[in-house]
Design a protein around this motif. Structure first.
Motif, PDB file in Angstrom:
ATOM      1  N   LEU A 153      46.855  38.278  41.357  1.00 13.34           N
ATOM      2  CA  LEU A 153      45.678  37.651  41.255  1.00 13.34           C
ATOM      3  C   LEU A 153      45.252  36.895  39.909  1.00 13.34           C
ATOM      4  N   GLY A 154      45.933  37.758  39.049  1.00 13.72           N
ATOM      5  CA  GLY A 154      45.356  37.326  37.592  1.00 13.72           C
ATOM      6  C   GLY A 154      44.357  38.268  36.966  1.00 13.72           C
ATOM      7  N   PRO A 155      44.437  38.617  35.848  1.00  9.30           N
ATOM      8  CA  PRO A 155      43.441  39.543  35.032  1.00  9.30           C
ATOM      9  C   PRO A 155      42.127  38.620  34.974  1.00  9.30           C
ATOM     10  N   LYS A 156      42.458  37.324  34.774  1.00  9.73           N
ATOM     11  CA  LYS A 156      41.163  36.252  34.601  1.00  9.73           C
ATOM     12  C   LYS A 156      40.294  36.402  35.815  1.00  9.73           C
ATOM     13  N   SER A 157      40.842  36.384  36.921  1.00 13.45           N
ATOM     14  CA  SER A 157      40.086  36.273  38.205  1.00 13.45           C
ATOM     15  C   SER A 157      39.417  37.462  38.401  1.00 13.45           C
ATOM     16  N   ILE A 158      40.022  38.664  37.817  1.00 17.91           N
ATOM     17  CA  ILE A 158      39.179  39.964  37.907  1.00 17.91           C
ATOM     18  C   ILE A 158      38.105  39.856  37.039  1.00 17.91           C
ATOM     19  N   LYS A 159      38.165  39.312  35.878  1.00 16.66           N
ATOM     20  CA  LYS A 159      37.211  39.408  34.902  1.00 16.66           C
ATOM     21  C   LYS A 159      36.062  38.452  35.367  1.00 16.66           C
ATOM     22  N   GLU A 160      36.361  37.342  36.049  1.00 19.91           N
ATOM     23  CA  GLU A 160      35.466  36.387  36.514  1.00 19.91           C
ATOM     24  C   GLU A 160      34.653  36.968  37.897  1.00 19.91           C
ATOM     25  N   MET A 161      35.085  37.716  38.540  1.00 17.80           N
ATOM     26  CA  MET A 161      34.632  38.562  39.734  1.00 17.80           C
ATOM     27  C   MET A 161      33.591  39.464  38.963  1.00 17.80           C
ATOM     28  N   ASN A 175      41.010  39.319  24.763  1.00 16.40           N
ATOM     29  CA  ASN A 175      42.133  40.231  24.436  1.00 16.40           C
ATOM     30  C   ASN A 175      42.038  41.196  25.550  1.00 16.40           C
ATOM     31  N   TYR A 176      42.693  40.778  26.715  1.00 19.83           N
ATOM     32  CA  TYR A 176      42.845  41.967  27.869  1.00 19.83           C
ATOM     33  C   TYR A 176      44.039  41.501  28.791  1.00 19.83           C
ATOM     34  N   GLY A 177      44.550  42.178  29.594  1.00 18.20           N
ATOM     35  CA  GLY A 177      45.699  41.839  30.323  1.00 18.20           C
ATOM     36  C   GLY A 177      45.545  42.715  31.748  1.00 18.20           C
ATOM     37  N   VAL A 178      46.531  42.811  32.393  1.00 17.58           N
ATOM     38  CA  VAL A 178      46.362  43.644  33.747  1.00 17.58           C
ATOM     39  C   VAL A 178      45.607  44.887  33.597  1.00 17.58           C
ATOM     40  N   SER A 179      45.574  45.489  32.567  1.00 17.65           N
ATOM     41  CA  SER A 179      44.906  46.955  32.438  1.00 17.65           C
ATOM     42  C   SER A 179      43.298  46.777  32.506  1.00 17.65           C
ATOM     43  N   ILE A 180      42.877  45.432  32.552  1.00 14.37           N
ATOM     44  CA  ILE A 180      41.477  45.502  33.110  1.00 14.37           C
ATOM     45  C   ILE A 180      41.088  46.027  34.393  1.00 14.37           C
ATOM     46  N   THR A 181      42.008  46.232  35.309  1.00 12.42           N
ATOM     47  CA  THR A 181      41.999  46.705  36.777  1.00 12.42           C
ATOM     48  C   THR A 181      41.795  48.207  36.621  1.00 12.42           C
ATOM     49  N   LEU A 182      42.147  48.585  35.429  1.00 10.72           N
ATOM     50  CA  LEU A 182      42.076  49.928  35.360  1.00 10.72           C
ATOM     51  C   LEU A 182      40.737  50.693  34.298  1.00 10.72           C
ATOM     52  N   GLY A 183      40.061  49.706  33.714  1.00  9.25           N
ATOM     53  CA  GLY A 183      39.147  50.045  33.135  1.00  9.25           C
ATOM     54  C   GLY A 183      39.541  49.532  31.462  1.00  9.25           C
ATOM     55  N   GLY A 184      40.203  48.740  31.450  1.00  9.72           N
ATOM     56  CA  GLY A 184      40.627  48.593  29.890  1.00  9.72           C
ATOM     57  C   GLY A 184      39.655  47.709  29.010  1.00  9.72           C
ATOM     58  N   LEU A 185      38.681  47.355  29.666  1.00 13.90           N
ATOM     59  CA  LEU A 185      37.733  46.520  28.928  1.00 13.90           C
ATOM     60  C   LEU A 185      36.524  47.477  29.054  1.00 13.90           C
ATOM     61  N   GLU A 186      35.584  47.479  28.007  1.00 15.29           N
ATOM     62  CA  GLU A 186      34.446  48.355  28.139  1.00 15.29           C
ATOM     63  C   GLU A 186      33.505  47.689  28.750  1.00 15.29           C
ATOM     64  N   VAL A 187      32.433  48.764  29.427  1.00  9.42           N
ATOM     65  CA  VAL A 187      31.102  48.192  30.151  1.00  9.42           C
ATOM     66  C   VAL A 187      30.030  48.949  29.719  1.00  9.42           C
ATOM     67  N   ARG A 188      28.969  48.705  30.403  1.00 11.29           N
ATOM     68  CA  ARG A 188      27.657  49.392  30.248  1.00 11.29           C
ATOM     69  C   ARG A 188      27.413  50.017  31.458  1.00 11.29           C
ATOM     70  N   MET A 189      26.739  51.213  31.466  1.00 12.03           N
ATOM     71  CA  MET A 189      26.507  51.779  32.760  1.00 12.03           C
ATOM     72  C   MET A 189      25.348  50.796  33.472  1.00 12.03           C
ATOM     73  N   ILE A 190      24.528  50.301  32.906  1.00  6.51           N
ATOM     74  CA  ILE A 190      23.423  49.379  33.352  1.00  6.51           C
ATOM     75  C   ILE A 190      24.147  48.194  34.308  1.00  6.51           C
ATOM     76  N   ASP A 191      25.336  47.712  33.604  1.00  3.68           N
ATOM     77  CA  ASP A 191      26.055  46.618  34.324  1.00  3.68           C
ATOM     78  C   ASP A 191      26.936  47.343  35.614  1.00  3.68           C
ATOM     79  N   MET A 192      27.460  48.545  35.239  1.00  5.04           N
ATOM     80  CA  MET A 192      28.091  49.032  36.494  1.00  5.04           C
ATOM     81  C   MET A 192      27.133  49.358  37.621  1.00  5.04           C
ATOM     82  N   ALA A 193      25.961  49.816  37.380  1.00  2.00           N
ATOM     83  CA  ALA A 193      24.765  50.054  38.564  1.00  2.00           C
ATOM     84  C   ALA A 193      24.569  48.738  39.089  1.00  2.00           C
ATOM     85  N   THR A 194      24.523  47.715  38.368  1.00  2.00           N
ATOM     86  CA  THR A 194      24.220  46.244  39.120  1.00  2.00           C
ATOM     87  C   THR A 194      25.549  45.872  39.922  1.00  2.00           C
TER      88      THR A 194
END
Length: 378
Positions: A153-161, A175-194
């Protein structure tokens, strides 16, 4: 700001003070009890998904202890989410051509990058499980299938979702690849709760906002919260995601049938996440009424003890205590309504849910299981 400082404004927030104090105690107790796992800090966030209210925000074990990890709010800090982010990948997949009965390959995979190191995702248990239904792969948090989904599906599609679902920290990241699907890009807990709130809310995103109202010195209301609900996910997809994450039998292969993720007598959806080198450990769960997110780790990003077992130790016991407390406090819905666009069909040995129109896209008599895995590269 000057008006606030002069005492001219009255601000009402959604924070439940007694709950806040209770959760502060629970976080501190769990961090202390898990010190043997080299856990130095913890955090928790409790929200109401339908309104975006923040009921409790505990950013560290003791915010006022400056000498020992205080004055840090981990609910707003950037951390890697590990497998907790898979809720985004599977939301994208189920919004497309995938169903919960789609057979996924959990077999060895190496991805070669030109001019860079190759990438070989491995499962938490160090094993491969062959051809498995999506429901099984997601519930047991196998790592190879979502990487294959990311390839397709492409890492970009996951990022957009993820951004649609409320992950604001991904905006502008390139700067990201397929590892985005396993948590390669950082997040905030407030965003995860959203983002988890989207699933709890039947596919509608309501951004977090703890300010309920603001009045001026004359008692005139100058702001009153009016939550905006934005549809970002099909209601049927949200239902299927929540159903998978509430299925204790489906996750029993990885976590057992009596894990701390299971709260007897209540239908609670929950997902864990642990990053490489065990630097971050998450548990996030929800009912339609409440989202509870928990995290343990170290402010300096030093790794946790390798003995930490996701879903058994770390953030999971803290999550279980807090969610059990919330269920006692506000209750859980006794009836779950299946959306009108979801159908049930016996498929691959059990009743499964499909978004209407996709129920015949899968060979429900197909064989699946563990073949002799041969390494696959691409």
């Amino acid at each position: 700001l000057s008006e606030v400082e002069r005492g001219g404004l009255s601000v009402i927030t959604s924070i439940d003070l007694s709950l806040q104090e209770e959760v502060e105690k629970m976080v501190a107790e769990e961090v202390e009890a898990n010190a043997y796992l080299n856990i130095g800090n913890g955090a928790s966030l409790i929200t109401t998904p339908s309104s975006g209210d923040i009921l409790a925000m505990v950013g560290s074990k003791n915010y006022f202890d400056e000498e020992n990890d205080g004055n840090v709010n981990l609910t707003t800090a950037l951390r890697q989410p590990g497998s907790a982010i898979k809720v985004v990948t599977y939301s994208l997949a189920l919004s497309g051509d995938y169903t919960e009965a789609t057979i996924l390959d959990d077999t060895p995979l190496t991805i070669h990058n030109e001019g860079g190191p190759s990438y070989t995702p491995v499962n938490y248990d160090g094993a491969y499980h062959g051809r498995v239904p999506l429901r099984t792969a997601f519930a047991n948090s196998f790592n190879v299938p979502p990487v294959r989904i990311a390839q397709k599906l492409g890492p970009k599609s996951i990022k957009e979702m993820g951004e649609k679902m409320g992950i604001t920290s991904w905006q502008g990241r390139n700067n990201y690849g397929v590892s985005i699907t396993l948590g390669g890009l950082e997040v905030r807990m407030i965003d995860m709760a959203t983002a988890y709130g989207v699933i709890a809310n039947g596919g509608n995103r309501v951004d977090l906002n703890p300010i309920l109202s603001v009045k001026d010195s004359f008692g005139k209301t100058i702001y009153e919260k009016d939550p905006i609900s934005i549809p970002v996910l099909d209601e049927g997809v949200a239902f299927i995601i929540s159903d998978i994450l509430a299925d204790n039998n489906a996750r029993s292969g990885a976590f057992g049938t009596n894990s701390i993720l299971n709260i007897p007598g209540a239908r609670v959806s929950v997902k864990t996440g642990t990053t490489d080198s065990k630097r971050d450990n998450w548990t996030i769960g929800f009912t339609p009424n409440v989202v509870v997110a928990t995290w343990v780790g170290n402010n300096d990003n030093s790794p946790l003890n390798p003995a930490l077992a996701s879903g058994i130790t770390g953030a999971a016991p803290m999550w279980n205590k807090i969610m059990t407390y919330m269920l006692d406090k506000i209750g859980a819905p006794s009836v779950y309504v299946v959306p009108a666009n979801v159908v049930k069909k016996f498929c691959l040995g059990q009743d499964r849910y499909f978004v209407k129109g996709t129920e015949n896209s899968v060979n429900c008599r197909a064989a699946f299981g563990t073949p002799s895995p041969s390494p696959q590269t691409n």
